[in-house]
Design an enzyme around this catalytic site. Sequence first.
Site, PDB file in Angstrom:
ATOM      1  N   GLU A 187       0.874  -1.170   0.000  1.00 46.61           N
ATOM      2  CA  GLU A 187       0.000   0.000   0.000  1.00 46.61           C
ATOM      3  C   GLU A 187       0.918   1.229   0.000  1.00 46.61           C
ATOM      4  O   GLU A 187       1.846   1.300   0.813  1.00 46.61           O
ATOM      5  CB  GLU A 187      -0.886  -0.008   1.248  1.00 46.61           C
ATOM      6  CG  GLU A 187      -1.862   1.148   1.220  1.00 46.61           C
ATOM      7  CD  GLU A 187      -2.810   1.178   2.416  1.00 46.61           C
ATOM      8  OE1 GLU A 187      -2.746   0.268   3.260  1.00 46.61           O
ATOM      9  OE2 GLU A 187      -3.601   2.138   2.471  1.00 46.61           O
ATOM     10  N   ARG A 193       5.464 -12.861   9.603  1.00 48.39           N
ATOM     11  CA  ARG A 193       6.092 -11.555   9.386  1.00 48.39           C
ATOM     12  C   ARG A 193       7.510 -11.560   9.946  1.00 48.39           C
ATOM     13  O   ARG A 193       7.794 -12.281  10.900  1.00 48.39           O
ATOM     14  CB  ARG A 193       5.347 -10.467  10.168  1.00 48.39           C
ATOM     15  CG  ARG A 193       3.980 -10.174   9.763  1.00 48.39           C
ATOM     16  CD  ARG A 193       3.388  -9.116  10.689  1.00 48.39           C
ATOM     17  NE  ARG A 193       3.729  -7.781  10.254  1.00 48.39           N
ATOM     18  CZ  ARG A 193       3.081  -7.131   9.300  1.00 48.39           C
ATOM     19  NH1 ARG A 193       2.055  -7.694   8.691  1.00 48.39           N
ATOM     20  NH2 ARG A 193       3.434  -5.919   8.953  1.00 48.39           N
ATOM     21  N   LYS A 206       4.478   0.334   9.451  1.00 48.26           N
ATOM     22  CA  LYS A 206       4.489   1.647   8.799  1.00 48.26           C
ATOM     23  C   LYS A 206       3.859   2.709   9.687  1.00 48.26           C
ATOM     24  O   LYS A 206       4.268   3.862   9.651  1.00 48.26           O
ATOM     25  CB  LYS A 206       3.747   1.568   7.463  1.00 48.26           C
ATOM     26  CG  LYS A 206       4.668   1.167   6.324  1.00 48.26           C
ATOM     27  CD  LYS A 206       3.970   1.259   4.996  1.00 48.26           C
ATOM     28  CE  LYS A 206       3.101   0.056   4.773  1.00 48.26           C
ATOM     29  NZ  LYS A 206       2.513  -0.046   3.451  1.00 48.26           N
TER      30      LYS A 206
END
Length: 552
Positions: free
Chosen positions: A33, A259, A269
């Site tokens: 994104e 992750r 982020k």
Amino acid sequence: MEEKKPSNFIRQIIDADLASGKVDRVRTRFPPEPNGYLHIGHAKSITLNFGIAIDYNGSCNLRFDDTNPAKEDETFIEAIKQDVHWLGYEWDGLYFASDYFERLYGYAVELIEKGLAYVCELNAEQMREYRGTLTEPGKNSPYRDRSVADNLDLFRRMRDGEFADGSRVLRAKIDMASGNMNMRDPVLYRIRSGLVHHQTGDSWCLYPMYDFTHPISDAIEGITHSLCTLEFADHKPLYDWVLDNISIDCHPEQIEFSRLNLEYTVMSKRKLTELVDEGLVSGWDDPRMPTIAGLRRRGFTAASIREFCNRIGVTRQDNSIEMGVLESAIREDLDAAAPRRMAVLDPLKVTLTNYPEGQQETLTAPNHPKDEAMGSRSLPFSRTLYIDRSDFLEVAPNKKFKRLVSGGEVRLRNSYVIRCDEVVKDAQGEIRELICSYDPDTLGKNPEGRKVKGVIHWVSAEFGVPVEIRLYDRLLKTAQAGDNWKEDLNPDSLVVIDHAFVEPSLADCEPGQQFQFEREGYFCRDSGDADRLVFNRVVTLRDSWAKIEQGG
Ligand code: ATP
Ligand code: MG
């Protein structure tokens, strides 16, 4: 660095799919994104997706997952493209989820026509209430049984901008009693009016949700294996439901992996954005940041990041990786590839009384002790020099101290043996200068009749170049970032040394070039300020983390 083909459970699934003929050519994608810069966690996903495409002779797309214009920006798109390229990868197709908005809308209409989606007018709070909990089933929305005609009409008017944000959403009609909360009539579309989308401008005020957009975007691109992180495992039934209920031929297989978490830093982020927005770091490319841009500016190579990703592997186990793993990857790379230079971080002046004033000579030093092919450089030698303060003590504290002491001898690296004859102190008793003499018969050979064990680095005071050196340390004081992680920021994560000297051959090095400063560590010329010579410490010569763990 030599890169070996990794093996992991995802590659085993792909091997089986190719062997059985389920898949004839592997297609993956990396779907960021554009709401921030990429970090080392994204590098794990990038090396996985692009690495598979390369090794299996398949393809990998870069797809911007841009369904939330409020937080996204064109500058992030450019930074992400730059970082993927820098990591060494070339995408096959470059796409935006927003390229598919019209088709996505069409698939939503198809679901409505099949009686599988409806326009709901519950507000956010009611929606939560109706949703139930993990232990209690939800309740059907009172709007669940609208007619197809009404739903089609309302959905079109949502698109046309007739309704306020939050007043209506489109929901899938699945099962309000499902044990999986994601299947309790999830929202597929919401109204976000008055926003300008970086790709589609103001053409839409109706935006599709991730869970609807992602499977369809994958299917449109013919992705075979849709690799994502473990938090999406609970979304997989919805991913499959969407594709099972629309007319699209392709049904990619979603596979989840854990992750990457790194100790002593933050990785999301959202947190990295806070560090930047609150001025706690100098920007997304601050060399303390775990972003690709920060690591690059710090002096990490793309090869070392790829190697790190291969070493940590791909599994379904949640874990946190020690910083030492990342550091040893770059240390090994630079040990082999970085030219050696000398830099004095804490200068102490040395005058050689038997070296004639005004005289100078040019010595030659190899660029790498183990790699002759890297050539050599010139090293001016003169009457006054700098050595590091920590390389001198008036009296040796123990037998292990092999540096310079009063009356003792030491070899200057790539140069002569010197002896300290006298120590000059100021009124406070602080050492100001060492009066020494050199033995002209010791260049490239051992002195006659005695052994000199210590070797220290130095820089000519006449020819050395003053530089700024930035020493970086861990961003957080604690290994695991807790809720109050901002209180754990390490106040010593950056130490600036503004009075260092480096040998003159470094005067015209390029921003981004890496060196080993002998006995000090690996350093990289900073790329932030082209007019000044600033060096960032990439990593120390040895693992300093082991010590930290023991509280030392
Ligand atoms: P963040 O939580 O940092 O905002 P994200 O998952 O929202 O990350 P995206 O831009 O949506 O960020 O991620 C793009 C891809 O990178 C996704 O497939 C995501 O799963 C993957 N990814 C993100 N963070 C990590 C990580 N720490 N380790 C491995 N893969 C990651
Ligand atoms: Mg995300």
